[in-house]
Design a protein around this motif. Sequence first.
Motif, PDB file in Angstrom:
ATOM      1  N   VAL A 156      74.689 -24.887 -14.925  1.00  0.00           N
ATOM      2  CA  VAL A 156      73.579 -25.363 -14.097  1.00  0.00           C
ATOM      3  C   VAL A 156      73.624 -26.886 -13.975  1.00  0.00           C
ATOM      4  N   MET A 157      73.917 -27.563 -15.075  1.00  0.00           N
ATOM      5  CA  MET A 157      73.976 -29.023 -15.039  1.00  0.00           C
ATOM      6  C   MET A 157      75.152 -29.499 -14.185  1.00  0.00           C
ATOM      7  N   TRP A 158      76.272 -28.789 -14.224  1.00  0.00           N
ATOM      8  CA  TRP A 158      77.406 -29.136 -13.362  1.00  0.00           C
ATOM      9  C   TRP A 158      77.007 -29.002 -11.888  1.00  0.00           C
ATOM     10  N   ALA A 159      76.304 -27.928 -11.565  1.00  0.00           N
ATOM     11  CA  ALA A 159      75.858 -27.726 -10.187  1.00  0.00           C
ATOM     12  C   ALA A 159      74.937 -28.858  -9.744  1.00  0.00           C
ATOM     13  N   CYS A 160      74.041 -29.280 -10.630  1.00  0.00           N
ATOM     14  CA  CYS A 160      73.168 -30.412 -10.307  1.00  0.00           C
ATOM     15  C   CYS A 160      73.999 -31.670 -10.058  1.00  0.00           C
ATOM     16  N   GLY A 161      75.047 -31.861 -10.860  1.00  0.00           N
ATOM     17  CA  GLY A 161      75.932 -32.996 -10.657  1.00  0.00           C
ATOM     18  C   GLY A 161      76.655 -32.935  -9.330  1.00  0.00           C
ATOM     19  N   ASN A 162      76.972 -31.732  -8.851  1.00  0.00           N
ATOM     20  CA  ASN A 162      77.600 -31.599  -7.537  1.00  0.00           C
ATOM     21  C   ASN A 162      76.671 -32.083  -6.422  1.00  0.00           C
ATOM     22  N   ILE A 163      75.377 -31.832  -6.578  1.00  0.00           N
ATOM     23  CA  ILE A 163      74.404 -32.313  -5.605  1.00  0.00           C
ATOM     24  C   ILE A 163      74.368 -33.842  -5.612  1.00  0.00           C
ATOM     25  N   VAL A 164      74.410 -34.420  -6.808  1.00  0.00           N
ATOM     26  CA  VAL A 164      74.435 -35.882  -6.917  1.00  0.00           C
ATOM     27  C   VAL A 164      75.703 -36.432  -6.263  1.00  0.00           C
ATOM     28  N   SER A 165      76.830 -35.755  -6.462  1.00  0.00           N
ATOM     29  CA  SER A 165      78.090 -36.200  -5.862  1.00  0.00           C
ATOM     30  C   SER A 165      77.994 -36.230  -4.341  1.00  0.00           C
TER      31      SER A 165
END
Length: 302
Positions: A156-165
């Motif tokens: 889930v945290m990786w997915a959130c990081g993808n949004i930030v990217s």
Amino acid sequence: MTTTAMRPAHLGLALIIIAVWGVNFAIIKVGLHGVPPLLLAAVRFVLAAFPALLFLRPPKVPLRLYIAYGMTISVGQFAFLFTAIHVGMPSGLASLVLQSQALFTLLLTAFFLKEKWHANQLVGLLLAAGGLILIGSAHGVAMPLTGFLLTIAAAVMWACGNIVSRAVGRYGPMNQLAFVVWSSLVPPMPLLALAWYVDGGSAIWQSVQHFSLQSLGAVIYIAWASTLFGYAAWNFLLSRYPINRVAPFSLLVPLVGLTTGWLSFHEVLGAVQLAGAILLMIGLLINLFGATLLKWIGWSQS
């Protein structure tokens, strides 16, 4: 951003990232011998930042995005992942379950970025989710439930990081390696604070005093190959293609991770876990190539 069709050179880059990240899970397990997980994660990002930042100028991105990226894809993902492997999550299965980030990425992009799903993406998501449920249902001594849930949290945290990217990509072309290096300044202090809180000061100090060459070699690989190269290249792809085109490629990482876990630690999937793994991989294939298949059979996408 370029067209959604990925250039051959960029496809090759994606496959190299997959290989580096797939081996990374076994390396993490090796590095955790005698080292608390949150401390190992903190050292990882110290090495990712120094000395590289002395040679790279920080990209002109708002500070809030550096912090958001560092706290999601760095602190959040790896605090959960390292702890999951520490409590007994097999490295190969960790590489598999973590790829559920593609599912959460599709959900988050639909909610926050209003990206529409095609029919093949929905089918692929449902199949992959079913595979994840099967894997989780087979928890036990070989795969503790706590380790499984921690790995889901990391995804889930990786997915959130993808949004930030994606938000970072709006600031135009930039040195992605420099962004990863400078964002690596964010995680060490939060991770050290968490390590101090969870493990205690005396345990942290003893681990630092007895930090082995094995753990040092592992953390160098994790910091320089997996973090600096891996995420710089991953962000490069995310900045040029839609997230739903790039993110599903990470589901190929388990092919390397499971093989490495089997060869290194004799990790073997049970029947239910194998069925779940197959569903996950089918979900990826449909997500990536389902549009072409649907067009071939004459089913127009909505």
